[in-house]
Motif scaffolding. Structure first.
Motif, PDB file in Angstrom:
ATOM      1  N   GLU A   1       0.831  -1.216   0.000  1.00 21.60           N
ATOM      2  CA  GLU A   1       0.000   0.000   0.000  1.00 21.60           C
ATOM      3  C   GLU A   1       0.859   1.257   0.000  1.00 21.60           C
ATOM      4  O   GLU A   1       0.554   2.236  -0.687  1.00 21.60           O
ATOM      5  CB  GLU A   1      -0.922   0.016   1.227  1.00 21.60           C
ATOM      6  N   ASP A   2       1.933   1.245   0.786  1.00 22.26           N
ATOM      7  CA  ASP A   2       2.748   2.455   0.903  1.00 22.26           C
ATOM      8  C   ASP A   2       3.540   2.717  -0.373  1.00 22.26           C
ATOM      9  O   ASP A   2       3.627   3.862  -0.829  1.00 22.26           O
ATOM     10  CB  ASP A   2       3.674   2.351   2.122  1.00 22.26           C
ATOM     11  N   VAL A   3       4.102   1.674  -0.970  1.00 24.05           N
ATOM     12  CA  VAL A   3       4.802   1.852  -2.244  1.00 24.05           C
ATOM     13  C   VAL A   3       3.815   2.365  -3.294  1.00 24.05           C
ATOM     14  O   VAL A   3       4.118   3.294  -4.063  1.00 24.05           O
ATOM     15  CB  VAL A   3       5.467   0.543  -2.713  1.00 24.05           C
ATOM     16  N   THR A   4       2.617   1.785  -3.316  1.00 23.81           N
ATOM     17  CA  THR A   4       1.610   2.183  -4.304  1.00 23.81           C
ATOM     18  C   THR A   4       1.193   3.638  -4.102  1.00 23.81           C
ATOM     19  O   THR A   4       1.059   4.411  -5.059  1.00 23.81           O
ATOM     20  CB  THR A   4       0.382   1.259  -4.205  1.00 23.81           C
ATOM     21  N   ARG A   5       1.012   4.023  -2.845  1.00 24.83           N
ATOM     22  CA  ARG A   5       0.617   5.414  -2.566  1.00 24.83           C
ATOM     23  C   ARG A   5       1.686   6.391  -3.051  1.00 24.83           C
ATOM     24  O   ARG A   5       1.363   7.419  -3.651  1.00 24.83           O
ATOM     25  CB  ARG A   5       0.373   5.624  -1.060  1.00 24.83           C
ATOM     26  N   ILE A   6       2.943   6.069  -2.782  1.00 29.48           N
ATOM     27  CA  ILE A   6       4.027   6.959  -3.223  1.00 29.48           C
ATOM     28  C   ILE A   6       4.075   6.999  -4.752  1.00 29.48           C
ATOM     29  O   ILE A   6       4.158   8.065  -5.366  1.00 29.48           O
ATOM     30  CB  ILE A   6       5.372   6.495  -2.633  1.00 29.48           C
ATOM     31  N   ARG A   7       4.009   5.800  -5.372  1.00 33.15           N
ATOM     32  CA  ARG A   7       4.072   5.703  -6.837  1.00 33.15           C
ATOM     33  C   ARG A   7       3.028   6.589  -7.507  1.00 33.15           C
ATOM     34  O   ARG A   7       3.271   7.213  -8.542  1.00 33.15           O
ATOM     35  CB  ARG A   7       3.876   4.227  -7.237  1.00 33.15           C
ATOM     36  N   ARG A   8       1.830   6.635  -6.937  1.00 31.58           N
ATOM     37  CA  ARG A   8       0.714   7.358  -7.574  1.00 31.58           C
ATOM     38  C   ARG A   8       0.634   8.822  -7.185  1.00 31.58           C
ATOM     39  O   ARG A   8      -0.238   9.540  -7.682  1.00 31.58           O
ATOM     40  CB  ARG A   8      -0.609   6.676  -7.202  1.00 31.58           C
ATOM     41  N   HIS A   9       1.510   9.262  -6.287  1.00 28.95           N
ATOM     42  CA  HIS A   9       1.409  10.646  -5.822  1.00 28.95           C
ATOM     43  C   HIS A   9       1.751  11.601  -6.974  1.00 28.95           C
ATOM     44  O   HIS A   9       2.716  11.385  -7.700  1.00 28.95           O
ATOM     45  CB  HIS A   9       2.347  10.881  -4.641  1.00 28.95           C
ATOM     46  N   PRO A  10       0.956  12.672  -7.138  1.00 30.62           N
ATOM     47  CA  PRO A  10       1.171  13.556  -8.300  1.00 30.62           C
ATOM     48  C   PRO A  10       2.512  14.291  -8.292  1.00 30.62           C
ATOM     49  O   PRO A  10       2.916  14.813  -9.333  1.00 30.62           O
ATOM     50  CB  PRO A  10       0.000  14.544  -8.211  1.00 30.62           C
TER      51      PRO A  10
ATOM     52  N   GLU B   1      12.491  -9.096   0.338  1.00 27.30           N
ATOM     53  CA  GLU B   1      11.702  -8.322  -0.619  1.00 27.30           C
ATOM     54  C   GLU B   1      10.211  -8.649  -0.535  1.00 27.30           C
ATOM     55  O   GLU B   1       9.839  -9.794  -0.242  1.00 27.30           O
ATOM     56  CB  GLU B   1      12.193  -8.580  -2.042  1.00 27.30           C
ATOM     57  N   VAL B   2       9.368  -7.659  -0.789  1.00 24.52           N
ATOM     58  CA  VAL B   2       7.937  -7.876  -1.030  1.00 24.52           C
ATOM     59  C   VAL B   2       7.760  -7.685  -2.536  1.00 24.52           C
ATOM     60  O   VAL B   2       7.618  -6.550  -3.006  1.00 24.52           O
ATOM     61  CB  VAL B   2       7.067  -6.880  -0.239  1.00 24.52           C
ATOM     62  N   PRO B   3       7.810  -8.779  -3.307  1.00 24.24           N
ATOM     63  CA  PRO B   3       7.891  -8.635  -4.770  1.00 24.24           C
ATOM     64  C   PRO B   3       6.724  -7.849  -5.375  1.00 24.24           C
ATOM     65  O   PRO B   3       6.938  -7.061  -6.306  1.00 24.24           O
ATOM     66  CB  PRO B   3       7.889 -10.093  -5.263  1.00 24.24           C
ATOM     67  N   GLU B   4       5.518  -8.022  -4.831  1.00 23.30           N
ATOM     68  CA  GLU B   4       4.370  -7.281  -5.376  1.00 23.30           C
ATOM     69  C   GLU B   4       4.577  -5.773  -5.194  1.00 23.30           C
ATOM     70  O   GLU B   4       4.150  -4.960  -6.016  1.00 23.30           O
ATOM     71  CB  GLU B   4       3.070  -7.672  -4.670  1.00 23.30           C
ATOM     72  N   ALA B   5       5.201  -5.411  -4.063  1.00 23.26           N
ATOM     73  CA  ALA B   5       5.416  -3.990  -3.793  1.00 23.26           C
ATOM     74  C   ALA B   5       6.460  -3.419  -4.750  1.00 23.26           C
ATOM     75  O   ALA B   5       6.256  -2.351  -5.344  1.00 23.26           O
ATOM     76  CB  ALA B   5       5.846  -3.786  -2.338  1.00 23.26           C
TER      77      ALA B   5
END
Lengths: 192, 192
Positions: free
Chosen positions: A150-159, A181-185
């Motif tokens: 969730e945290d990687v995804t939130r950062i990735r999508r931040h404008p 590693e969390v490969p999905e992240a």
């Protein structure tokens, strides 16, 4: 002066007495940043092999991608030139031991330290408490793989986060000292 | 795999191969917490003499008493039993080199890395940019003594911070490795 304060100042005097890194530039030399937990058992410089001047280290309760962590990451990239980011949560995290509701209840009954046992958290002392805990999202964690994703995804999508910076997701194991590693992240954090 | 990622994983393998701290408890053994800057030149474990398990370390851009830092400090005290807190900013901080307006302008013109010279910050590259920078308070710093005092004071007055925890205000000198007290801040952070 408290014992802790005098110990910290004595340790600092020892560090400063042989300090030879006074000429390091402000931007991180190895151009990366780590977001990780404040947990006392974690020493990011040791677990990731950092010397002074190498990398930004951002830490909060849980290593969460809070608005403040994103503020720090954007400054890290935009003004100070980091090129890769790590999000590193860890096993046996305190953030897995409570929920927002539990924290609000504990703070309402007393600001003094609570203790945990098999039955959960309990206040040791009587008040005064505060209902202000309701106004904070404590960013607790149910599952570490999920929180890293969730945290990687939130950062990735931040404008304000550029598309070309890779973000790696890892969990630090406090029993072994190992990064897993969390490969999905990491997949979610791939540069686009 | 990037060079940085392989270097970090190799360093971690070295650390884990001799790791003997797998039995440390979750609460910090020396019962204190440090709030400090993410700056790469700062190694709080070294400058304050911390071993794994000793103390919570919270870090963000500037070492500011953001809402997220306060979230972390309250968890540190209430659930994990810390009894003293340090706020430690530092000399030559990146947060002194810009303002909210500068950051908003830079991000509006491009998300790519900016560079600084005697004339201030400049974007190196053309867009795309984003106006989202307006919605973040970047918590820049004009004067370090003042920012340490303000941050200690903000924490001291927070309704979820107990009156009996002392908060010490310091500035780390990146040229000498030395911690220098901000006496007004420590005075403001005295337990009441």
């Amino acid at each position: 002066m408290s014992q802790i304060l005098s110990e910290v100042l004595a340790a600092n005097q020892g560090y400063a007495s042989t300090f030879d890194k006074g000429d390091l530039p402000m931007p991180p030399g190895r151009r990366f940043a780590i977001l990780t937990c404040m947990d006392a058992r974690l020493d990011p410089a040791k677990y990731a092999g950092l010397s002074e001047g190498d990398a930004h280290v951002i830490r909060n309760a849980g290593g969460r991608a809070s608005d403040d962590a994103i503020r720090s990451l954007v400054i890290s990239y935009k003004l100070l030139g980091t090129r890769e980011w790590f999000v590193i949560h860890h096993t046996d995290c305190g953030m897995e031991t409570f929920t927002n509701d539990v924290m609000v209840d504990l703070l309402s009954s007393s600001l003094k330290t609570a203790s945990i046992d098999a039955g959960g958290w309990h206040d040791c002392c009587q008040g005064p408490g505060s209902t202000e805990g309701k106004y904070i999202n404590w960013l607790t964690i149910e599952n570490q793989e999920q929180s890293v994703l969730e945290d990687v995804t939130r950062i990735r999508r931040h404008p304000l986060v550029p598309a070309d910076i890779p973000i790696y997701g890892y969990i630090y194991d406090v029993r072994t000292g190992r990064l897993v590693e969390v490969p999905e992240a990491t997949a979610a954090g791939m540069a686009g």
